[in-house]
Write a protein that holds these residues in place. Structure first.
Motif, PDB file in Angstrom:
ATOM      1  N   UNK A 186       0.826  -1.206   0.000  1.00  0.00           N
ATOM      2  CA  UNK A 186       0.000   0.000   0.000  1.00  0.00           C
ATOM      3  C   UNK A 186       0.860   1.255   0.000  1.00  0.00           C
ATOM      4  N   UNK A 187       0.208   2.402  -0.121  1.00  0.00           N
ATOM      5  CA  UNK A 187       0.883   3.684   0.008  1.00  0.00           C
ATOM      6  C   UNK A 187       0.781   4.162   1.458  1.00  0.00           C
ATOM      7  N   UNK A 188       1.677   5.063   1.845  1.00  0.00           N
ATOM      8  CA  UNK A 188       1.628   5.699   3.156  1.00  0.00           C
ATOM      9  C   UNK A 188       1.925   7.181   2.945  1.00  0.00           C
ATOM     10  N   UNK A 189       2.131   7.905   4.047  1.00  0.00           N
ATOM     11  CA  UNK A 189       2.502   9.312   3.916  1.00  0.00           C
ATOM     12  C   UNK A 189       3.903   9.471   3.329  1.00  0.00           C
ATOM     13  N   UNK A 190       4.693   8.398   3.373  1.00  0.00           N
ATOM     14  CA  UNK A 190       6.029   8.419   2.782  1.00  0.00           C
ATOM     15  C   UNK A 190       5.974   7.907   1.351  1.00  0.00           C
ATOM     16  N   UNK A 191       6.893   8.393   0.533  1.00  0.00           N
ATOM     17  CA  UNK A 191       6.893   8.002  -0.872  1.00  0.00           C
ATOM     18  C   UNK A 191       7.170   6.516  -1.044  1.00  0.00           C
ATOM     19  N   UNK A 192       6.675   5.947  -2.137  1.00  0.00           N
ATOM     20  CA  UNK A 192       6.920   4.537  -2.433  1.00  0.00           C
ATOM     21  C   UNK A 192       5.758   3.639  -2.054  1.00  0.00           C
ATOM     22  N   UNK A 242       8.877  -1.777  -0.287  1.00  0.00           N
ATOM     23  CA  UNK A 242       9.115  -2.824  -1.277  1.00  0.00           C
ATOM     24  C   UNK A 242       9.389  -2.244  -2.660  1.00  0.00           C
ATOM     25  N   UNK A 243       8.980  -0.984  -2.858  1.00  0.00           N
ATOM     26  CA  UNK A 243       9.160  -0.359  -4.171  1.00  0.00           C
ATOM     27  C   UNK A 243       9.430   1.131  -4.007  1.00  0.00           C
ATOM     28  N   UNK A 244      10.550   1.585  -4.554  1.00  0.00           N
ATOM     29  CA  UNK A 244      10.883   3.009  -4.549  1.00  0.00           C
ATOM     30  C   UNK A 244      10.295   3.668  -5.787  1.00  0.00           C
ATOM     31  N   UNK A 245       9.844   4.901  -5.638  1.00  0.00           N
ATOM     32  CA  UNK A 245       9.291   5.666  -6.756  1.00  0.00           C
ATOM     33  C   UNK A 245       9.969   7.029  -6.804  1.00  0.00           C
ATOM     34  N   UNK A 246      10.512   7.367  -7.955  1.00  0.00           N
ATOM     35  CA  UNK A 246      11.117   8.679  -8.159  1.00  0.00           C
ATOM     36  C   UNK A 246      10.961   9.064  -9.618  1.00  0.00           C
ATOM     37  N   UNK A 254      12.363   8.497 -15.541  1.00  0.00           N
ATOM     38  CA  UNK A 254      12.663   7.763 -14.312  1.00  0.00           C
ATOM     39  C   UNK A 254      11.452   6.893 -13.979  1.00  0.00           C
ATOM     40  N   UNK A 255      11.286   6.446 -12.740  1.00  0.00           N
ATOM     41  CA  UNK A 255      10.161   5.554 -12.485  1.00  0.00           C
ATOM     42  C   UNK A 255      10.249   4.818 -11.176  1.00  0.00           C
ATOM     43  N   UNK A 256      10.303   3.465 -11.240  1.00  0.00           N
ATOM     44  CA  UNK A 256      10.193   2.666 -10.021  1.00  0.00           C
ATOM     45  C   UNK A 256      11.300   1.631  -9.941  1.00  0.00           C
ATOM     46  N   UNK A 257      11.585   1.205  -8.713  1.00  0.00           N
ATOM     47  CA  UNK A 257      12.487   0.083  -8.479  1.00  0.00           C
ATOM     48  C   UNK A 257      11.788  -0.893  -7.548  1.00  0.00           C
ATOM     49  N   UNK A 258      11.324  -2.010  -8.081  1.00  0.00           N
ATOM     50  CA  UNK A 258      10.573  -3.008  -7.314  1.00  0.00           C
ATOM     51  C   UNK A 258      11.509  -4.143  -6.907  1.00  0.00           C
ATOM     52  N   UNK A 259      11.671  -4.335  -5.607  1.00  0.00           N
ATOM     53  CA  UNK A 259      12.568  -5.380  -5.111  1.00  0.00           C
ATOM     54  C   UNK A 259      11.925  -6.756  -5.303  1.00  0.00           C
ATOM     55  N   UNK A 260      12.546  -7.552  -6.143  1.00  0.00           N
ATOM     56  CA  UNK A 260      12.041  -8.910  -6.397  1.00  0.00           C
ATOM     57  C   UNK A 260      12.818  -9.925  -5.557  1.00  0.00           C
ATOM     58  N   UNK A 261      14.092 -10.079  -5.854  1.00  0.00           N
ATOM     59  CA  UNK A 261      14.962 -10.973  -5.080  1.00  0.00           C
ATOM     60  C   UNK A 261      16.280 -10.254  -4.795  1.00  0.00           C
ATOM     61  N   UNK A 262      16.186  -8.988  -4.487  1.00  0.00           N
ATOM     62  CA  UNK A 262      17.334  -8.130  -4.257  1.00  0.00           C
ATOM     63  C   UNK A 262      18.056  -8.506  -2.958  1.00  0.00           C
ATOM     64  N   UNK A 263      19.380  -8.370  -2.944  1.00  0.00           N
ATOM     65  CA  UNK A 263      20.164  -8.560  -1.730  1.00  0.00           C
ATOM     66  C   UNK A 263      19.958  -7.327  -0.847  1.00  0.00           C
ATOM     67  N   UNK A 264      19.246  -7.493   0.251  1.00  0.00           N
ATOM     68  CA  UNK A 264      18.907  -6.366   1.115  1.00  0.00           C
ATOM     69  C   UNK A 264      20.118  -5.749   1.812  1.00  0.00           C
ATOM     70  N   UNK A 265      21.250  -6.449   1.827  1.00  0.00           N
ATOM     71  CA  UNK A 265      22.443  -5.930   2.511  1.00  0.00           C
ATOM     72  C   UNK A 265      22.905  -4.604   1.907  1.00  0.00           C
ATOM     73  N   UNK A 266      22.636  -4.376   0.627  1.00  0.00           N
ATOM     74  CA  UNK A 266      23.041  -3.128  -0.011  1.00  0.00           C
ATOM     75  C   UNK A 266      22.392  -1.917   0.651  1.00  0.00           C
TER      76      UNK A 266
END
Length: 232
Positions: free
Chosen positions: A134-140, A148-152, A162-174
Motif C-alpha cells: 500500500x501507500x503511506x505518507x512516505x513516498x513509495x 518494497x518499491x521506490x518511486x522517483x 525515471x520511475x520505479x524500483x521493485x525489489x524482487x529478489x534483491x540482496x537487502x544488505x546493499x
C-alpha cells in the motif's frame, strides 16, 4: 482492447549499468517530445535491471564526496539524478521500470501520473500474491513499515522519465549502508522475502506488464530490437 487507448512500446533492456540505462531513457524521452514522431510511437516502458548503483534525487544535498567514495568502495556506482526522491539503491534482483509517457495522450498531469503509478505497483504485488502492499505518507509502496518499491519520477514538456524500483529478489544488505529514501526508522523488503519464495524479475515483469496495461488503460507493444539498434 480499444484501439483508442494509447499505445506503449515495451523495451526490454536487460541488465546494464545505470549510465547506459540513463542514456537509453534520455534518447526515448527526446523521441517522445518530437512532434514529427507519430503520437502512437511516443510512449515507452523500459524494463531493466541495473548493476549495483546508489542514486540520489534533486532534493538530496547532504551527500558529500566522502559519502560517495564510501559507497563506491562497496562495489557500487554512484549517480546524482534529476528525479524526485532521496537516496536509493538499484541492483541485481530489482525490477527497474521507466515509463516514458506523453501525458497529453493519457489526459492526466503529474499528480495523476504518480497516483496511477502507485496503484499499478500495488496491483502488480496483488497479482503476485501480496495483497497488503500500500501507500503511506512516505513516498513509495510499503508492506507494513518496510518499503518494497521506490518511486522517483521526473516530468518535462508533458513527458515522464525515471520511475520505479521493485525489489524482487534483491540482496537487502546493499540498503544497510544508506537511509533508504531518507526515511529514518523504517526498513526495506522484497517480494521474495514477503512471499517466502524466490520471485524472479521475469515473473514480476509478467505481472507488472499486465497491471500496467490494466491501470493505465493502454495497449502494449514490443519493438525493443529496433529501438536498441537505433540507439547503438
Amino acid at each position: 482492447m480499444s484501439l483508442s487507448r494509447p499505445l506503449v512500446t515495451v523495451v526490454r533492456a536487460g541488465r546494464h549499468s545505470y549510465a547506459a540505462g540513463l542514456q537509453l531513457q534520455q534518447h526515448l524521452a527526446k523521441s517522445s517530445q518530437k512532434l514529427d514522431v507519430p503520437a502512437e510511437f511516443r510512449n515507452y516502458l523500459v524494463l531493466q535491471e541495473h548493476d549495483p548503483v546508489y542514486t540520489i534525487g534533486v532534493r538530496t544535498k547532504d551527500y558529500t564526496a566522502a559519502d560517495e567514495e564510501r559507497l563506491r568502495r562497496l562495489g557500487a556506482d554512484f549517480h546524482r539524478t534529476d528525479r524526485g526522491g532521496l537516496i536509493t539503491f538499484h541492483g541485481p534482483g530489482q525490477l527497474v521500470a521507466y515509463p516514458i509517457l506523453h501525458l497529453r495522450q493519457f489526459n492526466g498531469g503529474m499528480r495523476w501520473y504518480v497516483a496511477t503509478l502507485e496503484r499499478m505497483v500495488i496491483e502488480t504485488c496483488r497479482q503476485l500474491g501480496l495483497p497488503n502492499a500500500t501507500t503511506t505518507q512516505d513516498t513509495g509502496i510499503w508492506v507494513g513499515d518496510r518499503k518494497i518499491c521506490a518511486i522517483g519520477v521526473h516530468g518535462s514538456r508533458y513527458v515522464t522519465s525515471h520511475g520505479i524500483g521493485l525489489n524482487c529478489c534483491t540482496d537487502m544488505a546493499w540498503f544497510e549502508h544508506i537511509v533508504p529514501c531518507g526515511i529514518e526508522g523504517k526498513g526495506v523488503t522484497s517480494l521474495s522475502l514477503e512471499l517466502g519464495r524466490q520471485v524472479s524479475i521475469q515473473e514480476a515483469s509478467t505481472a507488472f506488464l499486465s497491471s500496467f496495461a490494466k491501470v493505465f488503460e493502454c495497449r502494449l507493444g514490443e519493438q525493443a530490437e529496433a529501438i536498441m539498434q537505433d540507439l547503438n
